[in-house]
Design an enzyme around this catalytic site. Structure first.
Site, mmCIF file in Angstrom:
data_model
loop_
_atom_site.group_PDB
_atom_site.id
_atom_site.type_symbol
_atom_site.label_atom_id
_atom_site.label_comp_id
_atom_site.label_asym_id
_atom_site.label_seq_id
_atom_site.Cartn_x
_atom_site.Cartn_y
_atom_site.Cartn_z
ATOM 1 N N CYS A 106 0.826 -1.319 -0.045
ATOM 2 C CA CYS A 106 0.076 0.087 -0.009
ATOM 3 C C CYS A 106 1.118 1.250 -0.177
ATOM 4 C CB CYS A 106 -0.926 -0.096 1.093
ATOM 5 S SG CYS A 106 -2.452 1.151 1.091
ATOM 6 N N HIS A 211 -3.436 -5.145 0.740
ATOM 7 C CA HIS A 211 -2.735 -5.558 1.890
ATOM 8 C C HIS A 211 -2.726 -7.083 2.138
ATOM 9 C CE1 HIS A 211 -2.748 -1.778 4.081
ATOM 10 N NE2 HIS A 211 -3.539 -1.426 3.044
ATOM 11 N N GLU A 213 -1.054 -8.549 4.215
ATOM 12 C CA GLU A 213 -0.782 -9.028 5.501
ATOM 13 C C GLU A 213 -2.180 -9.048 6.108
ATOM 14 O OE1 GLU A 213 -1.542 -4.612 6.083
ATOM 15 O OE2 GLU A 213 -0.821 -6.132 4.636
#
Length: 240
Positions: A106, A211, A213
Site C-alpha cells: 500500500c 494488503h 498481511e
C-alpha cells in the site's frame, strides 16, 4: 539461516510510540523469516539498518506528503508524517541500489514508486468514476478483484489469473516518468488502475496496493503467498 526482514514502523504521536500492525510480523514469521522493526528515525541510519537486513518490507500507513508525489496541496483532514516520508524514501532507494529484496505494501508501494521519481494519483475516485471502490471509507477496507499479469512475481506467487484482495487506499500510481528504474505493471483492478508493479532489472522488488498481511482468514496457519515468496527471495540473498 533465517532471513532477517526489516519492517518499517509508523509513529503514533499520541502514544509517542513506533508501532506496526501484527499482521506484518505474523506473516513474516509464518513465511520463515525473522521480523525486525525499523523505526523511521535519522536518515543517516538507513544504510546501517540495511547492512543488517536480508529483505525490507515497507508497510502501509498515512498518505505521503504531496510535496513528494502529487503536488503542493495537502488534502484537508488527512494525517501526514513528513519525517517518515523522508526516511522511507531514502531507505527504499538504498535498498534497491543494494539489490536487497523489497516488498512495498500500500503506502510502501507508493514509497517505492515515488522514490524512483514518479508521481501518485492524489484521489482515485476523482479519476475512476467510482468503478471500483479501493476502500469503503477512511476507516474501512474493501475486498475487490485484481487481474495478475502472467510471467510476473505476483502471478508466480498466487498461481491465479485473478485474486480477491483486501484494499484500503485512496491514492494510486500515476503515469511513469523517465528514469533509471522502469516499473512493469503486473496487476490491475477492474478500473484498469495499477495494483502491483515490479522493478525491471532488479532481482526482487515488488509493490502492491492491496494488503496481503490482512488475509481473508487471519487465523489460518499458512502465510500469504506473496509475502512467503518475498521472504524466500530474502533467504536466497542471505545464503547466496
Amino acid at each position: 539461516m533465517t532471513p532477517r526482514i526489516g519492517i518499517t514502523a509508523r509513529f503514533r504521536r499520541e502514544q509517542l510510540s513506533h508501532c506496526i500492525h501484527r499482521g506484518y510480523v505474523d506473516q513474516v514469521i509464518r513465511s520463515g523469516g525473522m521480523p525486525l522493526v525499523v523505526p523511521g528515525t535519522e536518515i543517516a541510519l538507513c544504510e546501517p539498518y540495511l547492512a543488517t537486513l536480508d529483505g525490507l518490507l515497507l508497510t502501509g500507513g498515512e498518505d505521503i506528503d504531496p510535496a513528494h508525489c502529487t503536488g503542493p496541496d495537502r488534502q484537508a483532514d488527512y494525517p501526514y508524517q513528513p519525517g517518515r516520508d523522508v526516511f522511507e524514501l531514502r531507505l527504499a532507494r538504498y535498498a534497491m541500489d543494494r539489490g536487497i529484496p523489497v516488498l512495498g505494501i500500500c503506502r510502501g508501494a507508493q514509497i517505492l514508486y515515488t522514490a524512483t521519481g514518479n508521481s501518485l494519483i492524489p484521489h482515485i475516485p476523482d479519476v475512476n468514476g467510482g468503478l471500483v471502490a479501493h476502500r469503503a471509507s477512511r476507516t474501512e477496507s474493501v475486498r475487490h478483484s485484481v487481474t495478475l499479469a502472467e510471467d510476473s512475481r505476483v502471478h508466480a506467487a498466487y498461481r491465479e489469473r485473478a485474486v480477491k484482495v483486501t484494499s484500503y487506499h485512496h491514492q494510486g500510481l500515476g503515469e511513469q516518468s523517465p528514469g533509471d528504474v522502469r516499473w512493469r505493471v503486473t496487476a490491475t483492478a477492474d478500473d484498469l488502475l495499477p495494483e502491483a508493479v515490479e522493478a525491471e532489472g532488479h532481482r526482487w522488488t515488488v509493490g502492491v496496493l492491496w494488503h496481503p498481511e490482512l488475509p481473508a482468514d487471519p487465523g489460518g496457519p499458512d502465510p500469504d503467498p506473496l509475502i512467503a515468496a518475498f521472504v524466500t527471495a530474502a533467504a536466497v540473498t542471505e545464503t547466496g
